[in-house]
Scaffold this motif. Structure first.
Motif, PDB file in Angstrom:
ATOM      1  N   THR A 130       0.975  -1.366   0.064  1.00 36.85           N
ATOM      2  CA  THR A 130       0.146  -0.006  -0.071  1.00 36.85           C
ATOM      3  C   THR A 130       0.717   1.299  -0.176  1.00 36.85           C
ATOM      4  N   ASN A 222      -3.644   6.552   3.610  1.00 36.84           N
ATOM      5  CA  ASN A 222      -3.231   5.139   3.621  1.00 36.84           C
ATOM      6  C   ASN A 222      -3.648   4.528   4.722  1.00 36.84           C
ATOM      7  N   SER A 248      -5.406   4.453  -0.120  1.00 40.84           N
ATOM      8  CA  SER A 248      -4.995   3.042   0.031  1.00 40.84           C
ATOM      9  C   SER A 248      -5.232   2.474   1.233  1.00 40.84           C
ATOM     10  N   TRP A 278      -3.486  -5.926  -2.838  1.00 41.20           N
ATOM     11  CA  TRP A 278      -3.846  -4.622  -2.548  1.00 41.20           C
ATOM     12  C   TRP A 278      -4.027  -3.542  -3.598  1.00 41.20           C
ATOM     13  N   VAL A 280      -4.690   0.760  -4.868  1.00 36.10           N
ATOM     14  CA  VAL A 280      -4.646   2.113  -4.688  1.00 36.10           C
ATOM     15  C   VAL A 280      -5.778   2.880  -5.481  1.00 36.10           C
TER      16      VAL A 280
END
Length: 288
Positions: A130, A222, A248, A278, A280
């Protein structure tokens, strides 16, 4: 000689991804995952330098994963400090950024923007996808000419300060917020190490602590999908029209739900990029 807390616990193998997502915002420097020879389980091993926070983490683990066979013990820190140097390697984040530990700060590649991070408790060493995804996205936005020197940014859930430091090194100034006081202390050290302490102000708090109408050219967060969805109504007003929003801490299967929460605020659809499990989300020109 100081000591560390060693925490070990195991979960069924099918819960390993859930466990990784649970640990990611809590343990910045990583952990060991070891398949157990019997019972199709995964053993997780963590070393923490702070005992009060370690005790808190053990409670959180037991609450989240009942029956996880958790144990903890003390271990001398001298050998562990040396072990950092064995596995904490430089991290390339796209074409723009390179993350380095202090003992390799002179070994970075020319032409990269170097961020020096001391591995500690606060989230954000560059090793987690991330963090890498966010920095790579920032680099791509810079390449498009959408992020420029002199702009203002907000780094929400700043952790180690790594994303804000990256933006400061591009000539921006801004604010880093985190609800964890230890993260703020860690981020301050990293700001000073990277010679950008004059460009970024830090405070304990969340987006609600900002004055109404305080807008930023770039907002990065994040965190995790749940808090990001809940805070959409508060985050969007702080992104100036045509500004940049980068989110993220989001698993691939959660990305559409997070995107929908922000689309409902009228800012359009994001570009979604994945690395492993993961994702974003990037709005490079927020509509308001």
């Amino acid at each position: 000689m100081s000591t560390l807390m060693k925490i070990e616990f195991s979960v069924p193998a099918e819960k390993a991804d859930d466990c990784n997502a649970f640990l990611a915002p809590k343990v910045s420097h990583g952990w060991e995952e070891i398949p157990e020879t019997e019972g199709d389980r995964m053993l997780f091993r963590i070393f923490l330098e702070d005992h009060p926070l370690g005790t808190e983490l053990t409670r959180d683990i037991e609450a989240r994963f009942p029956g996880c066979r958790l144990s903890h013990s003390e271990q001398e820190s001298e050998d562990w400090a040396m072990a950092w140097k064995d596995f904490f390697n430089p991290v390339m984040c796209g074409e723009r950024f390179e993350i380095l530990p202090p003992w390799l700060s002179e070994d970075g590649h020319d032409g990269k923007t170097h961020i020096v991070i001391e591995p500690k408790m606060a989230f954000g060493t560059g090793h987690h996808p991330t963090t890498s995804l966010c920095l790579e996205a920032i680099g791509e936005i810079v390449q498009k000419g959408l992020v420029r020197e002199g702009m203002r940014f907000l780094d929400l859930g700043t952790g180690s300060g790594i994303l804000g430091i990256g933006l400061c090194k591009l000539g921006l100034k801004g604010i880093g917020l985190d609800i964890d006081p230890q993260a703020i202390a860690c981020a301050q050290e990293n700001l000073e190490t990277n010679n950008v302490a004059e460009s970024m102000r830090l405070a304990v708090g969340s987006v609600e602590s900002l004055d109404a109408g305080h807008e930023f050219d770039v907002v990065v967060a994040n965190i995790l999908s749940g808090p990001l969805i809940e805070m959409a109504v508060d985050i969007v007003p702080h992104v100036r029209p045509e500004g940049v929003l980068v989110l993220s801490g989001i698993l691939n299967e959660q990305a559409q739900a997070v995107a929908a929460a922000y689309e409902r605020r009228g800012i359009g659809q994001p570009v979604i990029t994945s690395q492993g499990e993961w994702a974003v989300l990037v709005w490079d020109s927020v509509r308001r």
